[in-house]
Design a protein around this motif. Structure first.
Motif, PDB file in Angstrom:
ATOM      1  N   TYR A 112      -3.064  -2.704   3.148  1.00 21.68           N
ATOM      2  CA  TYR A 112      -2.450  -2.347   4.418  1.00 21.68           C
ATOM      3  C   TYR A 112      -1.390  -3.363   4.810  1.00 21.68           C
ATOM      4  N   ASN A 113      -1.726  -4.623   4.617  1.00 22.57           N
ATOM      5  CA  ASN A 113      -0.801  -5.688   4.959  1.00 22.57           C
ATOM      6  C   ASN A 113       0.509  -5.555   4.185  1.00 22.57           C
ATOM      7  N   TRP A 114       0.385  -5.330   2.887  1.00 18.59           N
ATOM      8  CA  TRP A 114       1.576  -5.184   2.061  1.00 18.59           C
ATOM      9  C   TRP A 114       2.351  -3.918   2.398  1.00 18.59           C
ATOM     10  N   ALA A 115       1.608  -2.839   2.639  1.00 18.36           N
ATOM     11  CA  ALA A 115       2.284  -1.564   2.902  1.00 18.36           C
ATOM     12  C   ALA A 115       3.063  -1.606   4.211  1.00 18.36           C
ATOM     13  N   SER A 116       2.603  -2.454   5.161  1.00 17.81           N
ATOM     14  CA  SER A 116       3.303  -2.489   6.447  1.00 17.81           C
ATOM     15  C   SER A 116       4.572  -3.307   6.404  1.00 17.81           C
ATOM     16  N   ARG A 117       4.800  -3.997   5.301  1.00 21.04           N
ATOM     17  CA  ARG A 117       6.012  -4.801   5.265  1.00 21.04           C
ATOM     18  C   ARG A 117       7.181  -3.954   4.799  1.00 21.04           C
ATOM     19  N   PRO A 118       8.354  -4.284   5.289  1.00 16.46           N
ATOM     20  CA  PRO A 118       9.500  -3.434   4.971  1.00 16.46           C
ATOM     21  C   PRO A 118      10.039  -3.610   3.558  1.00 16.46           C
ATOM     22  N   GLN A 119       9.784  -4.765   2.933  1.00 18.89           N
ATOM     23  CA  GLN A 119      10.412  -4.985   1.634  1.00 18.89           C
ATOM     24  C   GLN A 119       9.811  -4.093   0.562  1.00 18.89           C
ATOM     25  N   GLU A 120      10.687  -3.607  -0.313  1.00 19.51           N
ATOM     26  CA  GLU A 120      10.257  -2.712  -1.387  1.00 19.51           C
ATOM     27  C   GLU A 120       9.230  -3.350  -2.298  1.00 19.51           C
ATOM     28  N   ALA A 121       9.444  -4.643  -2.585  1.00 21.63           N
ATOM     29  CA  ALA A 121       8.558  -5.315  -3.542  1.00 21.63           C
ATOM     30  C   ALA A 121       7.116  -5.276  -3.068  1.00 21.63           C
ATOM     31  N   PHE A 122       6.931  -5.434  -1.755  1.00 20.84           N
ATOM     32  CA  PHE A 122       5.558  -5.406  -1.247  1.00 20.84           C
ATOM     33  C   PHE A 122       4.962  -4.012  -1.336  1.00 20.84           C
ATOM     34  N   HIS A 123       5.818  -3.006  -1.245  1.00 19.39           N
ATOM     35  CA  HIS A 123       5.308  -1.653  -1.430  1.00 19.39           C
ATOM     36  C   HIS A 123       4.797  -1.468  -2.844  1.00 19.39           C
ATOM     37  N   GLY A 124       5.508  -2.058  -3.799  1.00 14.96           N
ATOM     38  CA  GLY A 124       5.042  -2.003  -5.177  1.00 14.96           C
ATOM     39  C   GLY A 124       3.691  -2.684  -5.323  1.00 14.96           C
ATOM     40  N   LEU A 125       3.563  -3.853  -4.676  1.00 19.72           N
ATOM     41  CA  LEU A 125       2.281  -4.554  -4.705  1.00 19.72           C
ATOM     42  C   LEU A 125       1.193  -3.690  -4.092  1.00 19.72           C
ATOM     43  N   ALA A 126       1.544  -3.052  -2.961  1.00 19.97           N
ATOM     44  CA  ALA A 126       0.549  -2.215  -2.292  1.00 19.97           C
ATOM     45  C   ALA A 126       0.071  -1.111  -3.227  1.00 19.97           C
ATOM     46  N   SER A 127       1.011  -0.476  -3.918  1.00 23.99           N
ATOM     47  CA  SER A 127       0.582   0.621  -4.788  1.00 23.99           C
ATOM     48  C   SER A 127      -0.235   0.110  -5.961  1.00 23.99           C
ATOM     49  N   ALA A 128       0.094  -1.094  -6.449  1.00 24.54           N
ATOM     50  CA  ALA A 128      -0.731  -1.656  -7.521  1.00 24.54           C
ATOM     51  C   ALA A 128      -2.142  -1.911  -7.009  1.00 24.54           C
ATOM     52  N   GLY A 129      -2.229  -2.447  -5.800  1.00 30.19           N
ATOM     53  CA  GLY A 129      -3.543  -2.687  -5.203  1.00 30.19           C
ATOM     54  C   GLY A 129      -4.318  -1.400  -5.049  1.00 30.19           C
ATOM     55  N   ILE A 130      -3.596  -0.339  -4.612  1.00 31.39           N
ATOM     56  CA  ILE A 130      -4.249   0.961  -4.455  1.00 31.39           C
ATOM     57  C   ILE A 130      -4.764   1.456  -5.791  1.00 31.39           C
ATOM     58  N   LEU A 131      -3.972   1.257  -6.853  1.00 34.63           N
ATOM     59  CA  LEU A 131      -4.427   1.709  -8.168  1.00 34.63           C
ATOM     60  C   LEU A 131      -5.729   1.024  -8.553  1.00 34.63           C
ATOM     61  N   VAL A 132      -5.801  -0.290  -8.297  1.00 32.20           N
ATOM     62  CA  VAL A 132      -7.043  -1.005  -8.607  1.00 32.20           C
ATOM     63  C   VAL A 132      -8.193  -0.413  -7.804  1.00 32.20           C
ATOM     64  N   LEU A 133      -7.947  -0.209  -6.514  1.00 34.88           N
ATOM     65  CA  LEU A 133      -8.978   0.366  -5.641  1.00 34.88           C
ATOM     66  C   LEU A 133      -9.417   1.730  -6.149  1.00 34.88           C
ATOM     67  N   LEU A 134      -8.438   2.564  -6.523  1.00 35.97           N
ATOM     68  CA  LEU A 134      -8.766   3.911  -6.977  1.00 35.97           C
ATOM     69  C   LEU A 134      -9.553   3.887  -8.276  1.00 35.97           C
ATOM     70  N   ILE A 135      -9.216   2.946  -9.152  1.00 39.20           N
ATOM     71  CA  ILE A 135      -9.968   2.857 -10.396  1.00 39.20           C
ATOM     72  C   ILE A 135     -11.425   2.524 -10.096  1.00 39.20           C
ATOM     73  N   VAL A 136     -11.630   1.584  -9.173  1.00 36.00           N
ATOM     74  CA  VAL A 136     -13.000   1.242  -8.785  1.00 36.00           C
ATOM     75  C   VAL A 136     -13.724   2.465  -8.237  1.00 36.00           C
ATOM     76  N   MET A 137     -13.049   3.195  -7.331  1.00 38.02           N
ATOM     77  CA  MET A 137     -13.674   4.367  -6.725  1.00 38.02           C
ATOM     78  C   MET A 137     -13.950   5.442  -7.767  1.00 38.02           C
ATOM     79  N   LEU A 138     -13.011   5.590  -8.701  1.00 36.43           N
ATOM     80  CA  LEU A 138     -13.176   6.599  -9.741  1.00 36.43           C
ATOM     81  C   LEU A 138     -14.401   6.302 -10.587  1.00 36.43           C
ATOM     82  N   CYS A 139     -14.577   5.028 -10.933  1.00 35.63           N
ATOM     83  CA  CYS A 139     -15.755   4.653 -11.710  1.00 35.63           C
ATOM     84  C   CYS A 139     -17.021   4.978 -10.929  1.00 35.63           C
ATOM     85  N   LEU A 140     -17.012   4.635  -9.643  1.00 35.32           N
ATOM     86  CA  LEU A 140     -18.189   4.926  -8.814  1.00 35.32           C
ATOM     87  C   LEU A 140     -18.445   6.424  -8.739  1.00 35.32           C
ATOM     88  N   ASN A 141     -17.381   7.209  -8.506  1.00 31.97           N
ATOM     89  CA  ASN A 141     -17.554   8.659  -8.417  1.00 31.97           C
ATOM     90  C   ASN A 141     -18.050   9.228  -9.725  1.00 31.97           C
TER      91      ASN A 141
END
Lengths: 292, 295
Positions: A247-276
């Motif tokens: 959330y912190n990264w996604a709220s920042r205006p710079q593009e690079a942080f958006h990339g970081l945010a999406s990478a973080g989301i991918l990690v989160l989703l992989i964890v959730m996918l394994c759990l599911n």
């Protein structure tokens, strides 16, 4: 002959209504699925360049290229395990008591309604609860234990309901056989019924934990930090979690942080996918067991 | 016999141990209500309830201060109404597809996918709204703001859609086969059976599912915080930036607000309003479900 044509016309009109309906319901269903794939693809495109070992092991940084989610990963790990330790025993035992023993009369009904209402309370309200009772009232501060207690309360109704549903699915004959052999209620419950309901209960627990991992709002209210450059060493420490970093990264205006945010989301989703995946595995195992 | 005595004692011990666990849920609810009330009274001591509920300017942190909550309510309403507009029709259609047209194998694939859709954490949807939906909307509506209600409404709609479709699909399947088969035998098309038999039969449960889904949408936080902004204004234009009740609580929590004073209490005042609304809707939805359970 005119009647026949009228009839044929009506049949055609009804058939075309049918086909249109079939088409739009098909489009509706598959557009959602398509959207899911678009979402994942979009995330992947945005985030793939940021994924890497450095990303997983670095701490936060003002510089996007140095930033990593290590603090969030550790925080999520600490928080999830603590939450699980609190809520799973409590939830399962409460579910067993409510389903097998039950509370008669009006009080029992009120408790049932109560639990289904708690399941629908917005998570942020739980955050306010945690802030007042755990962070301030019990003076736990913005610690992992405060967060774990809050999230534990949040997922408790989910675990209770899942336990009850699994217990309901155990056939009465199993219990009756136990009683017929002279067993006490606790022996039947914990020796026969619970093991039989276990896969279903596990599925519910896994899904509840999955929910807890993705929760952001209540932790924000409690005061989980956004910029953390340390790993928790005890449950009394302050912490951050992966969703908050995202959330912190996604709220920042710079593009690079958006990339970081999406990478973080991918990690989160992989964890959730394994759990599911684990939950689905248990559910299939549960169904197979019933068929045999 | 001695073993009988032992096991009886153990039985009572188990009951005494298990009993309190069930009470935790009651304690939780009571605590939520008490805490919210207690802190909210701190707020309402200084701000009259009518000012709060009917005021149209929400500016608790900037001078001149104003505590009318209606902009937050309309913000929440905009997002929720938009989400319902998307989730209800699409959810119903999906439920019809799953229960009527889809082959069993296909259904076994689609249902888990929808469950995944429902299980995705909400910040992911917020991020998606910010980086994909809003830019896409900008092509259609060039005057749309970066943070806007429509984006939030769309992603929240996607989020609650699986809830609607799953609940409706379950109750469509429970329609007695005999009734449906009778209609088919008379030459009805699947469309006619769905609209004229299945839907009316399950109407109350379908409505209950709508209410529960809407309640979920109202309580949605992170997606709208990211997508719809932090600008509490009283507007019904979905292209503008607004703030929902939930997003406001997040904003305060992230900021530097002291642990006392009216500003801090605004959190709880908004919180109690949120709680009351969702509780009311949940009670209503479950009441309908319970009343019309045809098991």
């Amino acid at each position: 002959m005119n009647d026949l044509t009228e009839f044929e016309k009506r049949i055609k009109w009804r058939k075309s209504k049918e086909n249109i309906f079939k088409l739009i319901s098909l489009v509706a269903t598959y557009s959602c699925i398509l959207l899911l794939f678009v979402l994942v693809f979009d995330l992947f495109m945005d985030g793939k360049e940021w994924l890497g070992l450095k990303f997983l092991t670095n701490f936060q940084s003002r510089f996007p290229h140095k930033a990593g989610i290590y603090a969030g990963l550790m925080g999520t790990l600490w928080l999830t395990i603590t939450t699980a330790l609190i809520s799973i025993p409590l939830g399962v035992l409460a579910g067993i008591f409510l389903e097998e023993y039950g509370i008669p009369g009006k009080i029992g009904k009120i408790i049932e309604i109560n639990i289904s209402n708690l399941a629908g309370v917005p998570s942020i309200v739980y955050g306010l609860l945690g802030l007042s009772v755990f962070v301030r009232g019990a003076q736990m501060g913005r610690s992992i234990i405060a967060g774990a207690l809050t999230l534990g309360l949040l997922i408790l109704p989910v675990i209770i309901v899942a336990t009850r549903e699994s217990l309901k699915a155990v056939p009465l004959s199993l219990r009756m056989a136990g009683y017929a052999l002279g067993a006490r209620k606790y022996q039947v419950t914990f020796g026969q019924v619970l093991p039989s309901a276990l896969p279903g209960i596990l599925t519910g627990i896994i899904l509840a934990i999955g929910r807890a991992i993705g929760e952001t709002a209540p932790l924000v209210v409690i005061g989980a930090l956004s910029y953390v450059s340390f790993v928790p060493a005890s449950v009394k420490d302050e912490f951050t979690v992966l969703p908050i970093m995202i959330y912190n990264w996604a709220s920042r205006p710079q593009e690079a942080f958006h990339g970081l945010a999406s990478a973080g989301i991918l990690v989160l989703l992989i964890v959730m996918l394994c759990l599911n995946g684990l939950a689905i595995y248990f559910r299939i195992k549960n169904q197979k067991g019933k068929r045999s | 016999m001695r073993s009988e005595k032992i096991s009886l004692k153990r039985e009572y011990m188990v009951r005494a141990f298990l009993g309190p666990t069930a009470i935790v849920s009651v304690i939780t609810t009571l605590t939520i209500v008490i805490i919210l009330f207690k802190e909210a009274t701190g707020f309402f001591k200084e701000i009259p309830v009518t000012d709060f509920l009917f005021g149209t300017n929400w500016a608790p942190l900037i001078e001149p201060k104003s505590f009318g909550v209606l902009p937050l309510v309309t913000g929440t309403f905009l997002v929720t109404a938009g989400a319902a507009f998307i989730a209800i029709p699409l959810g119903l259609l999906t439920a019809f597809y799953l229960s009527v047209y889809a082959k069993p194998n296909l259904r076994d694939i689609i249902k888990p996918i929808l469950e995944i859709l429902a299980g995705i954490p909400t910040i992911v949807y917020g991020y998606f709204a910010l980086t994909f939906v809003t830019p896409a909307l900008k092509i259609i509506f060039p005057e749309i703001e970066v943070f806007n209600a429509l984006s939030g409404a769309i992603v929240v709609g996607i989020m609650i859609l699986p809830m609607v479709s799953s609940l409706c699909d379950d109750c469509f399947r429970e329609v007695p086969g005999s009734v449906k088969e009778g209609a088919y035998a008379l030459g009805a098309t699947s469309f006619e059976v769905s609209w004229q038999i299945t839907l009316p039969y399950s109407l109350s449960r379908v409505l209950a599912s709508f209410i529960l889904a809407i309640s979920r949408a109202i309580g949605e936080t992170m997606a709208v915080t990211l997508a719809s902004g932090a600008n509490p204004q009283l507007t019904f234009n979905p292209l503008k930036s607004i703030q929902t009740m939930t997003a406001y609580i997040v904003q305060i929590s992230l900021g530097d607000v002291q642990a006392s004073g009216v500003e801090y209490y605004t959190c709880y005042a908004v919180g109690i309003l949120l709680f009351a609304i969702t509780l009311g809707m949940n009670l209503f939805g479950h009441a309908i479900l319970a009343k019309y359970r045809r098991v």
